[in-house]
Design a protein around this motif. Structure first.
Motif, PDB file in Angstrom:
ATOM      1  N   ARG B  70       0.622  -0.917  -0.398  1.00 41.26           N
ATOM      2  CA  ARG B  70       0.344  -0.042   0.411  1.00 41.26           C
ATOM      3  C   ARG B  70       0.851   1.198   0.116  1.00 41.26           C
ATOM      4  O   ARG B  70       0.752   1.711  -0.242  1.00 41.26           O
ATOM      5  N   ILE B  71       2.019   1.238   0.606  1.00 36.99           N
ATOM      6  CA  ILE B  71       2.345   2.556   1.003  1.00 36.99           C
ATOM      7  C   ILE B  71       3.261   2.664   0.168  1.00 36.99           C
ATOM      8  O   ILE B  71       3.614   3.411  -0.806  1.00 36.99           O
ATOM      9  N   GLN B  73       2.630   2.006  -3.553  1.00 35.26           N
ATOM     10  CA  GLN B  73       1.395   2.653  -4.504  1.00 35.26           C
ATOM     11  C   GLN B  73       1.175   4.216  -3.911  1.00 35.26           C
ATOM     12  O   GLN B  73       0.812   4.976  -5.389  1.00 35.26           O
ATOM     13  N   GLU B  74       1.062   4.514  -3.116  1.00 33.04           N
ATOM     14  CA  GLU B  74       0.849   5.379  -2.347  1.00 33.04           C
ATOM     15  C   GLU B  74       1.958   6.324  -2.912  1.00 33.04           C
ATOM     16  O   GLU B  74       2.178   7.401  -3.295  1.00 33.04           O
ATOM     17  N   THR B  75       2.942   6.267  -2.465  1.00 34.59           N
ATOM     18  CA  THR B  75       3.704   6.926  -2.978  1.00 34.59           C
ATOM     19  C   THR B  75       4.211   7.314  -4.621  1.00 34.59           C
ATOM     20  O   THR B  75       4.703   8.389  -4.757  1.00 34.59           O
ATOM     21  N   TYR B  76       4.219   6.567  -5.027  1.00 29.98           N
ATOM     22  CA  TYR B  76       4.553   6.192  -6.849  1.00 29.98           C
ATOM     23  C   TYR B  76       3.488   6.369  -7.473  1.00 29.98           C
ATOM     24  O   TYR B  76       3.867   5.579  -8.843  1.00 29.98           O
ATOM     25  N   GLN B  77       2.139   5.876  -7.342  1.00 32.88           N
ATOM     26  CA  GLN B  77       0.699   6.474  -7.667  1.00 32.88           C
ATOM     27  C   GLN B  77       1.021   4.922  -9.146  1.00 32.88           C
ATOM     28  O   GLN B  77      -0.044   5.644  -9.637  1.00 32.88           O
ATOM     29  N   TRP B  78       1.591   3.606  -8.935  1.00 36.59           N
ATOM     30  CA  TRP B  78       1.378   2.515 -10.222  1.00 36.59           C
ATOM     31  C   TRP B  78       0.094   2.486 -10.063  1.00 36.59           C
ATOM     32  O   TRP B  78      -1.006   2.085  -9.591  1.00 36.59           O
ATOM     33  N   GLU B  79      -0.088   1.881 -11.728  1.00 38.96           N
ATOM     34  CA  GLU B  79      -1.628   1.939 -11.666  1.00 38.96           C
ATOM     35  C   GLU B  79      -1.293   0.221 -11.037  1.00 38.96           C
ATOM     36  O   GLU B  79      -1.092  -0.669 -11.305  1.00 38.96           O
ATOM     37  N   SER B  80      -3.381  -0.277 -10.764  1.00 35.15           N
ATOM     38  CA  SER B  80      -3.121  -1.958  -9.909  1.00 35.15           C
ATOM     39  C   SER B  80      -2.462  -2.995 -10.611  1.00 35.15           C
ATOM     40  O   SER B  80      -1.872  -3.808  -9.599  1.00 35.15           O
ATOM     41  N   TRP B  84       4.553  -2.513  -8.472  1.00 35.00           N
ATOM     42  CA  TRP B  84       5.668  -2.732  -8.213  1.00 35.00           C
ATOM     43  C   TRP B  84       6.084  -3.655  -7.518  1.00 35.00           C
ATOM     44  O   TRP B  84       7.084  -4.497  -6.778  1.00 35.00           O
ATOM     45  N   ARG B  85       5.668  -3.460  -5.796  1.00 32.79           N
ATOM     46  CA  ARG B  85       5.350  -4.298  -4.772  1.00 32.79           C
ATOM     47  C   ARG B  85       4.268  -5.749  -4.982  1.00 32.79           C
ATOM     48  O   ARG B  85       3.107  -4.886  -5.483  1.00 32.79           O
ATOM     49  N   ARG B  86       4.210  -7.220  -4.703  1.00 34.43           N
ATOM     50  CA  ARG B  86       3.478  -7.346  -4.884  1.00 34.43           C
ATOM     51  C   ARG B  86       2.912  -8.823  -3.365  1.00 34.43           C
ATOM     52  O   ARG B  86       4.488  -8.965  -2.880  1.00 34.43           O
ATOM     53  N   LEU B  87       1.611  -8.916  -2.837  1.00 37.16           N
ATOM     54  CA  LEU B  87       2.254  -9.385  -1.455  1.00 37.16           C
ATOM     55  C   LEU B  87       1.923 -11.198  -2.094  1.00 37.16           C
ATOM     56  O   LEU B  87       0.798 -11.144  -2.429  1.00 37.16           O
ATOM     57  N   LEU B  88       2.337 -12.183  -2.448  1.00 38.02           N
ATOM     58  CA  LEU B  88       2.371 -12.989  -2.655  1.00 38.02           C
ATOM     59  C   LEU B  88       1.936 -14.068  -1.790  1.00 38.02           C
ATOM     60  O   LEU B  88       2.407 -13.999  -1.066  1.00 38.02           O
ATOM     61  N   LYS B  89       1.281 -14.767  -2.260  1.00 31.65           N
ATOM     62  CA  LYS B  89       0.494 -16.148  -1.349  1.00 31.65           C
ATOM     63  C   LYS B  89      -0.451 -16.770  -2.032  1.00 31.65           C
ATOM     64  O   LYS B  89      -0.399 -16.753  -2.924  1.00 31.65           O
ATOM     65  N   ASN B  90      -0.548 -17.719  -1.202  1.00 29.92           N
ATOM     66  CA  ASN B  90      -1.215 -18.981  -1.445  1.00 29.92           C
ATOM     67  C   ASN B  90      -1.851 -19.981  -0.871  1.00 29.92           C
ATOM     68  O   ASN B  90      -2.382 -19.157   0.631  1.00 29.92           O
ATOM     69  N   VAL B 178       7.681   0.891   6.740  1.00 34.67           N
ATOM     70  CA  VAL B 178       5.912   0.648   7.540  1.00 34.67           C
ATOM     71  C   VAL B 178       5.974  -0.898   7.420  1.00 34.67           C
ATOM     72  O   VAL B 178       5.186  -0.764   8.033  1.00 34.67           O
ATOM     73  N   CYS B 179       6.775  -1.366   7.687  1.00 36.53           N
ATOM     74  CA  CYS B 179       6.431  -3.044   7.943  1.00 36.53           C
ATOM     75  C   CYS B 179       6.769  -3.271   9.395  1.00 36.53           C
ATOM     76  O   CYS B 179       7.190  -3.126  10.161  1.00 36.53           O
ATOM     77  N   PRO B 180       5.074  -2.978  10.164  1.00 38.53           N
ATOM     78  CA  PRO B 180       5.318  -3.369  11.621  1.00 38.53           C
ATOM     79  C   PRO B 180       6.130  -4.458  11.878  1.00 38.53           C
ATOM     80  O   PRO B 180       6.020  -4.402  13.369  1.00 38.53           O
TER      81      PRO B 180
END
Ligand code: SF4
Ligand code: SF4
Lengths: 304, 219
Positions: B70-71, B73-80, B84-90, B178-180
């Motif tokens: 999220r941070i 996308q907010e910073t660099y405004q890329w199209e969804s 630029w970064r993804r959270l991959l899940k299985n 930002v990673c808590p």
């Protein structure tokens, strides 16, 4: 994943086709296609326009480059990129082939260095269309050194077909040299062997499972109908059978040397031969499309 | 010479010609492959940057909040659909936060005809200059990690640049900041590569591009 589709496939096809046409006329000029030949001009004339048209098509596949065409000039910059090599090779080939075509048009003898340079660049152009794909490690199906081999042989074959077709319609004197059928028989046979080796290499597992899945798409799955029908049967086996028969019947005709008979034969053979040349072209285009469409990335982007 | 003999002769020539052609083609292509291999080897040993920083992802610490995505996308405004970064899940509960891996042997930079990519010698960050990109799509095929995407609006590629501008002013990349739970961190690859690699759950072999990213799988 990428967005390459029809335009790239047609571009790769036309690149090989134009290069092959040049080499067909070059071979004819050097006497490799029989003593009496009418193939020694038209291939030269069409080669540069075909390759140039292919390169022009490619521009429409660009994103930002289409909106800001001045950026395209920078494509000469990166010497480690096969695409950059291609831009050099294609530009050089188009220039040299145009010069050669000009001499042919004016019925003047071109300097030998031009003809030979053109032939070398034509080979490079045909090889480049395969290299562009073969170096991409991210697409295991393409990442094979047999890829350029298949493309070069197909380029020679389609180029010879196109040259024969155009010569039939535009050259005044018509000749049917046995030699042409024999050479074409050799080319089609070589292409079948190269293609078989290409798939054998993939199924040997040396390029991993993803390459095998791509190959399955062609042999048995979603793309199998165009593969078997358009490429194998129409584009390769059909022409192979025809050239084989023709090489034989010509031998017989020579033995009996019955003029009337052989004239009749060559009349009918002429029409089938045109169809056959058309079929080779269909096969060549199908090959490029199938290779592009069967591309699967080495990783599909999800966690397993 | 009888006609029959002539034909037979030329057929033999034909077979010879075919064989010759095949061999020439094969031999002609081989050196290119060999050349290429040599080139890669050379790159691996000499063309390394002075320093190489990279990402580390500790799967066990990740709570899948997607703050990093999220941070960014907010910073660099890329199209969804061109992230630029993804959270991959299985569906087995595994996860991986991934962007461009700023590879030691970036395939993108190698194939890009206009040299839109550059790799900084000071830290190994791979930066893409969108103003040069013609949008040919070659790098999209070359990158094994699906990091570069062509943005619909501009027709040019964009991808993660490790917040190099922030790093130059002394702060860290936004995602890491930002990673808590400190699941996503960064460091020098000299140390990180001691702790792990990126050969995980179907990901492509790290031999292709030498990615500057490691994953520490959850126990
Ligand atoms: S992850 Fe892809 S885009 Fe990023 S440096 Fe590596 S090859 Fe290039
Ligand atoms: S799409 Fe842009 S960045 Fe990618 S290879 Fe082409 S010009 Fe280079």
């Amino acid at each position: 994943m990428g967005h390459w589709g029809w335009l790239i496939a047609i571009y790769l096809f036309l690149g090989g086709l134009g290069a092959g046409a040049y080499l067909a006329s070059f071979a004819a000029e050097k006497g490799l296609l029989g003593k009496k030949t009418n193939l020694d001009r038209v291939g030269y004339v069409v080669s540069a326009p075909i390759v140039a048209f292919g390169a022009f098509l490619l521009i429409f596949d660009l994103g930002q480059g289409l909106k800001k065409p001045w950026l395209i000039i920078n494509m000469f910059l990166n010497f480690s990129s096969v695409m950059t090599w291609g831009i050099y090779i294609l530009s050089a080939f188009i220039c040299v082939a145009f010069i050669k075509a000009f001499f042919v048009w004016k019925k003047r003898q071109a300097p030998a260095v031009i003809s030979y340079l053109g032939a070398i660049l034509a080979l490079a152009t045909a090889a480049y269309t395969g290299m562009l794909l073969a170096v991409v490690e991210g697409i295991p199906f393409w990442n094979s050194y047999l890829m350029p081999v298949v493309f070069v042989v197909s380029a020679l074959s389609t180029g010879l077909s196109l040259t024969s077709l155009i010569a039939h319609f535009f050259e005044k004197h018509q000749v049917h040299e046995v030699r042409v059928s024999q050479i074409h028989l050799g080319l089609v046979a070589t292409e079948i062997v190269a293609l078989a080796a290409f798939f054998a290499l993939i199924y040997s597992g040396s390029q991993g499972t993803i390459a095998k899945i791509s190959a399955n798409m062609l042999l048995t799955e979603s793309l199998s109908i165009p593969f078997w029908l358009l490429l194998i049967i129409i584009g390769l086996v059909g022409p192979l059978a025809f050239y084989l028969l023709q090489a034989r019947s010509n031998k017989k005709a020579l033995l009996t040397s019955n003029d009337q008979n052989s004239a009749l034969n060559s009349e009918r053979g002429g029409i089938v031969s045109l169809l056959c040349d058309g079929a080779v072209l269909v096969g060549g285009l199908t090959l490029r499309c199938l290779i592009i469409f069967a591309a699967l990335p080495v990783w599909n982007g999800i966690l397993s | 010479m009888s006609p029959n003999k002539r034909v037979a002769l030329s057929r033999r020539n034909l077979i010879k010609g075919g064989l010759l052609l095949g061999t020439v083609a094969a031999i002609g292509i081989m050196p290119i492959k060999v050349l290429k291999a040599e080139e890669t080897v050379k790159e691996n040993t000499t063309a390394k940057t002075k320093k190489q920083i990279g990402f580390s992802y500790d799967e066990g610490k990740c709570i899948k909040c997607e703050s990093c995505v999220r941070i960014c996308q907010e910073t660099y405004q890329w199209e969804s659909d061109t992230p630029w970064r993804r959270l991959l899940k299985n569906d087995k509960g595994n996860a991986l936060s991934m962007s461009c891996n700023h590879c030691a042997d970036p395939a993108c930079a190698k194939v890009c005809p206009v040299k839109a990519y550059s790799k900084r010698d000071s830290d190994g960050i791979v930066i893409h200059d969108a103003s040069k990109c013609v949008g040919c799509g070659y790098c999209l095929y070359a990158c094994p990690y699906h990091a570069p995407h062509i943005q619909k609006k501009t027709g040019a590629v964009s991808k993660c640049h490790f917040c190099y501008n922030l790093q130059d002013t002394g702060s860290g990349p936004r995602c890491v900041g930002v990673c808590p739970t400190k699941a996503l961190t960064m460091g020098d690859m000299k140390e990180l590569s001691q702790k792990g690699n990126l050969d995980y759950k179907g990901l492509p072999s790290s031999k292709i591009t030498n990615p500057s990213m490691i994953i520490i799988p959850k126990a």
